[in-house]
Design a protein around this motif. Structure first.
Motif, PDB file in Angstrom:
ATOM      1  N   UNK A   5       1.236  -1.298   0.183  1.00  0.00           N
ATOM      2  CA  UNK A   5       0.091   0.131  -0.183  1.00  0.00           C
ATOM      3  C   UNK A   5       0.845   1.440   0.052  1.00  0.00           C
ATOM      4  N   UNK A   6       0.632   2.803  -0.474  1.00  0.00           N
ATOM      5  CA  UNK A   6       1.195   3.286  -0.996  1.00  0.00           C
ATOM      6  C   UNK A   6       1.709   4.123   0.065  1.00  0.00           C
ATOM      7  N   UNK A   7       0.187   3.908   1.421  1.00  0.00           N
ATOM      8  CA  UNK A   7       0.418   4.656   2.964  1.00  0.00           C
ATOM      9  C   UNK A   7       1.351   4.339   3.903  1.00  0.00           C
ATOM     10  N   UNK A   8       2.055   2.353   3.125  1.00  0.00           N
ATOM     11  CA  UNK A   8       2.608   2.468   4.010  1.00  0.00           C
ATOM     12  C   UNK A   8       3.824   2.082   3.879  1.00  0.00           C
ATOM     13  N   UNK A   9       4.651   3.121   2.519  1.00  0.00           N
ATOM     14  CA  UNK A   9       5.709   2.807   2.181  1.00  0.00           C
ATOM     15  C   UNK A   9       6.343   4.443   3.015  1.00  0.00           C
TER      16      UNK A   9
END
Length: 311
Positions: A5-9
């Protein structure tokens, strides 16, 4: 099954002492908006003509890593990347401020792109800032794009130990000043609607026989060009273009604390246009003024950045 996920990058970096070699030690988190770092490979295809018209050979050739890192500029967190863009280090000799001018010494990073939710980590090595683009406009943060060029990339299931970034707030376009030549800051700020500029180092890999990644990066001149826009109030700015008047351009930015002002200085610019189109029947007319920054003998640079004294 889980997808990254982008938000966990996350993005982090460490300064290299040897080009392309990741040193021991903790990485530092890098606040960012988006990034497009990737590994690319050239293709080497066979040239034989086959009677059935189908290729037999396709191999991977030279490899390199590159991409953009887009950030909201702020105090401290990007100072090493500013040094990489300027090919120099901050000088705290001036009393009360640090200054960074264009130099001749490259600075390289190892940068880790972390997909934390699936524990996959891409490590980009030999990264340097090929170009830096800064955008100032009303109602936005001071957006900066660091365009990176580098040596290689590997991927692993084990990430680096990462130290947190600062909690500093981004710079905005309201907390600062702007002046052009001897025109007073207040009057210029009242009519300038935007400023964009780019420092381009023209980094490129240098490939050799026996290695599919570059042993070093070559670089060109430090080209600094930009554009500012202003409401058409009088002939003052247009005359600077018509009369080929060289001017000093200074713009400062700050955060809501008012304690972390950074100043971008162009001691000698030449304005190379002054378009004043009519876009429809309503609204104010705006002048578009592209400029180039030239070497100034007094400042010994074509572009500099000042920040608060860190000593």
């Amino acid at each position: 099954m889980a997808f990254a996920q982008n938000s966990r990058s996350g993005l982090s970096y460490i300064v290299e002492s040897t080009f392309g070699t990741t040193p021991a030690g903790n990485f530092t988190a890098l606040p960012y908006n988006t990034h497009s770092l990737n590994l690319t490979k050239d293709r080497v295809a066979g040239n034989e003509i086959q009677p059935d018209r189908m290729l037999r050979v396709d191999r991977h050739g030279n490899r390199q890593s590159a991409g953009d890192i887009v950030v909201d500029l702020r105090d401290g967190d990007f100072d090493s990347f500013l040094e990489s863009a300027m090919f120099n280090v901050w000088d705290n000799t001036p009393v009360g401020a640090d200054v960074l001018k264009v130099g001749t010494t490259p600075k390289y990073f190892s940068i880790e792109d972390a997909a934390n939710d699936i524990t996959q980590f891409r490590l980009f090595t030999g990264q340097a800032v090929s170009s830096m683009a800064v955008s100032l406009a009303p109602n936005q943060m001071v957006t900066t794009t660091f365009s990176m060029v580098g040596k290689d990339m590997t991927i692993s299931g084990t990430g680096k130990t990462v130290d947190a970034a600062s909690a500093n707030q981004p710079f905005d376009a309201y907390s600062g000043d702007l002046s052009i030549g001897n025109v007073a800051s207040a009057s210029v700020v009242a009519i300038v609607t935007g400023l964009d500029f780019t420092l381009d180092n023209a980094l490129a890999p240098t490939f050799v026989i026996g290695d599919d990644s570059t042993p070093q990066l070559e670089y060109g001149m430090a080209s600094v060009e930009g554009t500012f826009t202003a409401y058409f109030e009088d002939a003052a700015l247009i005359n600077r273009f018509i009369d080929e008047v060289e001017s000093e351009l200074i713009v400062s930015v700050n955060d809501p604390t008012a304690a972390n002002e950074y100043t971008f200085g162009f001691p000698r610019i030449k304005i190379n246009g002054a378009d004043v189109p009519v876009d429809g029947g309503t609204g104010s007319r705006v002048i578009t003024l592209p400029f180039v920054a030239l070497y100034d003998a007094t400042e010994a640079t074509n572009f500099y950045i000042n920040r608060p004294d860190t000593t």
